[in-house]
Design a protein around this motif. Structure first.
Motif, short mmCIF file in Angstrom:
data_model
loop_
_atom_site.label_atom_id
_atom_site.label_comp_id
_atom_site.label_asym_id
_atom_site.label_seq_id
_atom_site.Cartn_x
_atom_site.Cartn_y
_atom_site.Cartn_z
N ALA A 1 0.85 -1.18 0.00
CA ALA A 1 0.00 0.00 0.00
C ALA A 1 0.89 1.24 0.00
N VAL A 2 0.99 1.89 -1.12
CA VAL A 2 1.91 3.02 -1.27
C VAL A 2 1.36 4.25 -0.54
N PRO B 1 2.53 -1.63 4.89
CA PRO B 1 1.84 -2.94 4.96
C PRO B 1 1.64 -3.53 3.58
N SER B 2 1.47 -4.86 3.55
CA SER B 2 1.18 -5.55 2.30
C SER B 2 -0.32 -5.74 2.14
N LEU B 3 -0.75 -5.99 0.90
CA LEU B 3 -2.17 -6.17 0.58
C LEU B 3 -2.40 -7.58 0.05
N ALA B 4 -3.55 -8.16 0.38
CA ALA B 4 -3.87 -9.52 -0.04
C ALA B 4 -4.44 -9.52 -1.45
N LEU B 5 -3.58 -9.22 -2.43
CA LEU B 5 -3.99 -9.17 -3.83
C LEU B 5 -3.23 -10.20 -4.65
N ASP B 6 -3.05 -11.38 -4.05
CA ASP B 6 -2.31 -12.44 -4.73
C ASP B 6 -3.21 -13.65 -4.94
#
Length: 246
Positions: free
Chosen positions: A86-87, A126-131
């Motif tokens: 999340a930029v 943080p990372s995003l659950a877009l995988d």
């Protein structure tokens, strides 16, 4: 590096010696490796570790901004695996500033401070659950590839098991073991990522909902909002804004 791509452009499988931060200033990118696929919406970025073979497909016109990071600059603090991040507004401006700097910049001057701050921001965000994780088992991989190509396919796990020549219990166990998700959750994630790419292309929500196997646009919208916190009608307007860069 700053590049512009047309809708549907495909960058074939390749890899880089350096790690990458691949930022979507505009448009949506789907980035795939042997391990899975990741969707990068506008104003989000993907961290790609060095040496990872990947390909990129564009949904809608894409403004890509890429930073390349040497191994000795990571200092063990940056992600070891692929992830969408999340930029923050600060990182967005730093990326655009970095793309305007010369390739050979003064690491001890103002440009060096910009780059150091970029690394700090990447490590903290943080990372995003877009995988969409992909399995290695041949039976399950074939199933997943077909569902990825046709995410609206409504066949049950029992239907797929008969076609794969395995029991539904075996496939269910493999799904959890190899992707960390059950069949229903994996298919929903595949539909979510497909929906984001179609929204970026400007397709009507009703068409997307029906194509992806939902009974109604409202059922699709409820799933989308549950997963991403924003209804599909507002996703590209509500918390994303287009940034242009030279």
């Amino acid at each position: 590096m700053a590049k512009e791509f047309a809708d549907g452009n495909h960058i074939t499988p390749h890899r880089h010696e350096r790690a990458q931060l691949i930022f979507a200033a505009r448009g949506v990118m789907t980035i795939s490796t042997a391990q899975g696929a990741w969707v990068v919406p506008p104003q989000r970025a993907l961290w790609m570790p060095a040496g990872t073979v990947h390909e990129i497909r564009m949904a809608g016109p894409v403004s890509m901004r890429t930073l390349y990071v040497r191994a000795d600059a990571e200092l063990g603090r940056l992600p070891a695996a692929i992830r969408v991040i999340a930029v923050s507004p600060l990182l967005r401006e730093l990326i655009l500033r970095a793309c305007a700097l010369p390739l050979l910049y003064d690491e001890r001057g103002a440009a060096g401070h910009v780059m150091a701050l970029i690394l700090d921001e990447i490590a903290a965000l943080p990372s995003l659950a877009l995988d969409l994780p992909m399995p290695t088992d041949a039976r399950l991989l074939g199933l997943c590839q077909r569902l990825q190509a046709e995410p609206g396919d409504a066949r049950t796990l029992d239907d797929w098991a008969r076609e794969a020549g395995a029991s539904a219990r075996t496939l269910a166990r493999l799904f959890h073991k190899e992707t960390g998700l059950n069949f229903a959750d994996w298919r929903q994630q595949a539909r979510l990522l497909a929906a984001m790419a179609r929204l970026a292309e400007g397709q009507p929500i009703t068409r997307i909902a029906l194509d992806l196997g939902y009974d109604s646009p409202s059922a699709f919208a409820a799933m989308f909002k549950r997963a991403l916190g924003t209804p599909p009608s507002r996703y590209f307007d509500a918390d994303h804004h287009v940034v242009t860069a030279d």
